[in-house]
Design a protein around this motif. Sequence first.
Motif, PDB file in Angstrom:
ATOM      1  N   GLY A  12       0.790  -1.226   0.000  1.00  0.00           N
ATOM      2  CA  GLY A  12       0.000   0.000   0.000  1.00  0.00           C
ATOM      3  C   GLY A  12       0.818   1.269   0.000  1.00  0.00           C
ATOM      4  N   THR A  13       2.137   1.178  -0.209  1.00  0.00           N
ATOM      5  CA  THR A  13       2.987   2.356  -0.268  1.00  0.00           C
ATOM      6  C   THR A  13       3.638   2.434  -1.653  1.00  0.00           C
ATOM      7  OG1 THR A  13       4.928   1.175   0.578  1.00  0.00           O
ATOM      8  CG2 THR A  13       3.507   2.221   2.210  1.00  0.00           C
ATOM      9  N   ILE A  14       4.174   3.592  -1.959  1.00  0.00           N
ATOM     10  CA  ILE A  14       4.868   3.764  -3.238  1.00  0.00           C
ATOM     11  C   ILE A  14       6.090   2.849  -3.309  1.00  0.00           C
ATOM     12  CG2 ILE A  14       6.157   5.419  -4.649  1.00  0.00           C
ATOM     13  CD1 ILE A  14       3.255   6.007  -4.747  1.00  0.00           C
ATOM     14  N   GLY A  15       6.808   2.725  -2.212  1.00  0.00           N
ATOM     15  CA  GLY A  15       7.974   1.841  -2.169  1.00  0.00           C
ATOM     16  C   GLY A  15       7.581   0.383  -2.391  1.00  0.00           C
ATOM     17  N   GLY A  16       6.459  -0.032  -1.808  1.00  0.00           N
ATOM     18  CA  GLY A  16       5.965  -1.388  -2.018  1.00  0.00           C
ATOM     19  C   GLY A  16       5.588  -1.632  -3.462  1.00  0.00           C
ATOM     20  N   LEU A  17       4.977  -0.629  -4.077  1.00  0.00           N
ATOM     21  CA  LEU A  17       4.615  -0.748  -5.493  1.00  0.00           C
ATOM     22  C   LEU A  17       5.866  -0.840  -6.362  1.00  0.00           C
ATOM     23  CD1 LEU A  17       2.390  -0.730  -7.648  1.00  0.00           C
ATOM     24  CD2 LEU A  17       2.535   1.766  -7.628  1.00  0.00           C
ATOM     25  N   PHE A  18       6.886  -0.055  -6.039  1.00  0.00           N
ATOM     26  CA  PHE A  18       8.145  -0.121  -6.782  1.00  0.00           C
ATOM     27  C   PHE A  18       8.786  -1.499  -6.657  1.00  0.00           C
ATOM     28  CE2 PHE A  18      12.792   0.245  -6.738  1.00  0.00           C
ATOM     29  CZ  PHE A  18      12.994   0.649  -8.049  1.00  0.00           C
ATOM     30  N   LEU A  19       8.797  -2.062  -5.445  1.00  0.00           N
ATOM     31  CA  LEU A  19       9.358  -3.400  -5.253  1.00  0.00           C
ATOM     32  C   LEU A  19       8.574  -4.443  -6.041  1.00  0.00           C
ATOM     33  CD1 LEU A  19      10.215  -3.468  -1.436  1.00  0.00           C
ATOM     34  CD2 LEU A  19      11.822  -3.546  -3.351  1.00  0.00           C
ATOM     35  N   ARG A  20       7.253  -4.311  -6.071  1.00  0.00           N
ATOM     36  CA  ARG A  20       6.429  -5.271  -6.819  1.00  0.00           C
ATOM     37  C   ARG A  20       6.713  -5.193  -8.319  1.00  0.00           C
ATOM     38  NH1 ARG A  20       5.167  -8.956  -3.240  1.00  0.00           N
ATOM     39  NH2 ARG A  20       4.298  -7.986  -1.412  1.00  0.00           N
ATOM     40  N   PHE A  21       6.844  -3.983  -8.829  1.00  0.00           N
ATOM     41  CA  PHE A  21       7.143  -3.859 -10.260  1.00  0.00           C
ATOM     42  C   PHE A  21       8.545  -4.377 -10.580  1.00  0.00           C
ATOM     43  CE2 PHE A  21       3.672  -0.621 -10.953  1.00  0.00           C
ATOM     44  CZ  PHE A  21       2.951  -1.442 -11.803  1.00  0.00           C
ATOM     45  N   ALA A  22       9.496  -4.162  -9.685  1.00  0.00           N
ATOM     46  CA  ALA A  22      10.843  -4.694  -9.905  1.00  0.00           C
ATOM     47  C   ALA A  22      10.829  -6.216  -9.898  1.00  0.00           C
ATOM     48  CB  ALA A  22      11.796  -4.167  -8.828  1.00  0.00           C
ATOM     49  N   GLN A  23      10.122  -6.811  -8.944  1.00  0.00           N
ATOM     50  CA  GLN A  23       9.992  -8.267  -8.909  1.00  0.00           C
ATOM     51  C   GLN A  23       9.376  -8.780 -10.197  1.00  0.00           C
ATOM     52  OE1 GLN A  23       7.551  -9.291  -5.546  1.00  0.00           O
ATOM     53  NE2 GLN A  23       8.681  -7.908  -4.215  1.00  0.00           N
ATOM     54  N   PHE A  24       8.311  -8.128 -10.606  1.00  0.00           N
ATOM     55  CA  PHE A  24       7.590  -8.547 -11.808  1.00  0.00           C
ATOM     56  C   PHE A  24       8.469  -8.448 -13.049  1.00  0.00           C
ATOM     57  CE2 PHE A  24       4.917  -7.284 -15.447  1.00  0.00           C
ATOM     58  CZ  PHE A  24       4.216  -8.468 -15.614  1.00  0.00           C
ATOM     59  N   MET A  25       9.131  -7.322 -13.211  1.00  0.00           N
ATOM     60  CA  MET A  25       9.933  -7.125 -14.427  1.00  0.00           C
ATOM     61  C   MET A  25      11.108  -8.096 -14.495  1.00  0.00           C
ATOM     62  SD  MET A  25       8.258  -5.059 -16.140  1.00  0.00           S
ATOM     63  CE  MET A  25       9.404  -4.977 -17.476  1.00  0.00           C
ATOM     64  N   PHE A  26      11.828  -8.282 -13.389  1.00  0.00           N
ATOM     65  CA  PHE A  26      12.961  -9.212 -13.391  1.00  0.00           C
ATOM     66  C   PHE A  26      12.497 -10.650 -13.628  1.00  0.00           C
ATOM     67  CE2 PHE A  26      15.251  -5.948 -10.637  1.00  0.00           C
ATOM     68  CZ  PHE A  26      16.016  -5.488 -11.691  1.00  0.00           C
ATOM     69  N   ALA A  27      11.375 -11.027 -13.027  1.00  0.00           N
ATOM     70  CA  ALA A  27      10.863 -12.385 -13.225  1.00  0.00           C
ATOM     71  C   ALA A  27      10.402 -12.597 -14.665  1.00  0.00           C
ATOM     72  CB  ALA A  27       9.721 -12.664 -12.249  1.00  0.00           C
ATOM     73  N   VAL A  28       9.768 -11.593 -15.250  1.00  0.00           N
ATOM     74  CA  VAL A  28       9.317 -11.723 -16.643  1.00  0.00           C
ATOM     75  C   VAL A  28      10.506 -11.810 -17.589  1.00  0.00           C
ATOM     76  CG1 VAL A  28       8.182 -10.447 -18.517  1.00  0.00           C
ATOM     77  CG2 VAL A  28       7.039 -10.712 -16.336  1.00  0.00           C
ATOM     78  N   VAL A  29      11.547 -11.025 -17.333  1.00  0.00           N
ATOM     79  CA  VAL A  29      12.741 -11.102 -18.187  1.00  0.00           C
ATOM     80  C   VAL A  29      13.398 -12.474 -18.048  1.00  0.00           C
ATOM     81  CG1 VAL A  29      15.066 -10.166 -18.523  1.00  0.00           C
ATOM     82  CG2 VAL A  29      13.147  -8.614 -18.229  1.00  0.00           C
TER      83      VAL A  29
END
Length: 183
Positions: free
Chosen positions: A41-58
């Motif tokens: 629910g924070t901007i930092g949490g959203l950033f971590l989620r997008f980083a996890q997602f992008m690295f996993a997709v790559v």
Amino acid sequence: MSVSHATVHPVPVEAPPLQTEDPNAPLAAGVRMKDIQGMPGTIGGLFLRFAQFMFAVVALTVMATTSDFPSVTAFCYLVAAAGLQSLWSLALAIVDIYALLVVRHLQNYRVVSLFAVGDGVTSTLTFAAACASAGITVLIGNDLGSCGQNHCTQFETATAMAFLSWFAALPSFLLNFWSLASR
């Protein structure tokens, strides 16, 4: 002597509202832990989620584009773990976006428990898959010396992206677990 006694009639007085840092935040009963950047629910949490997602997709994409990854069980495991990590991270990124848009705090015990268990499982699976793939990549490249007939660069890239996905997932797990343990 006739003395009258004063009668005290209580006047209803309302207590002032509790002061919060955010005037739009709902009042909470009891003491609540502050939102730390990186928590759900924070901007930092959203950033971590997008980083996890992008690295996993790559990692998933690079490994899936090689023609001979199905011949090694560790690489199949990496594809499965990266796929699960990307789906989990995308789902929680959507929840984080929703929480940020409606200004809601995700501090419910059940929600934090779900996030902590899910982050723990997916980060452990991703780390194990990255370690197994790194071992096979070292075996193919250094020990067997058969990088000429294999896709060593792609295997190494996918393994590195899986490790980066785990590095982004670990703070999410630790913050959720800490939030859960501090209740």
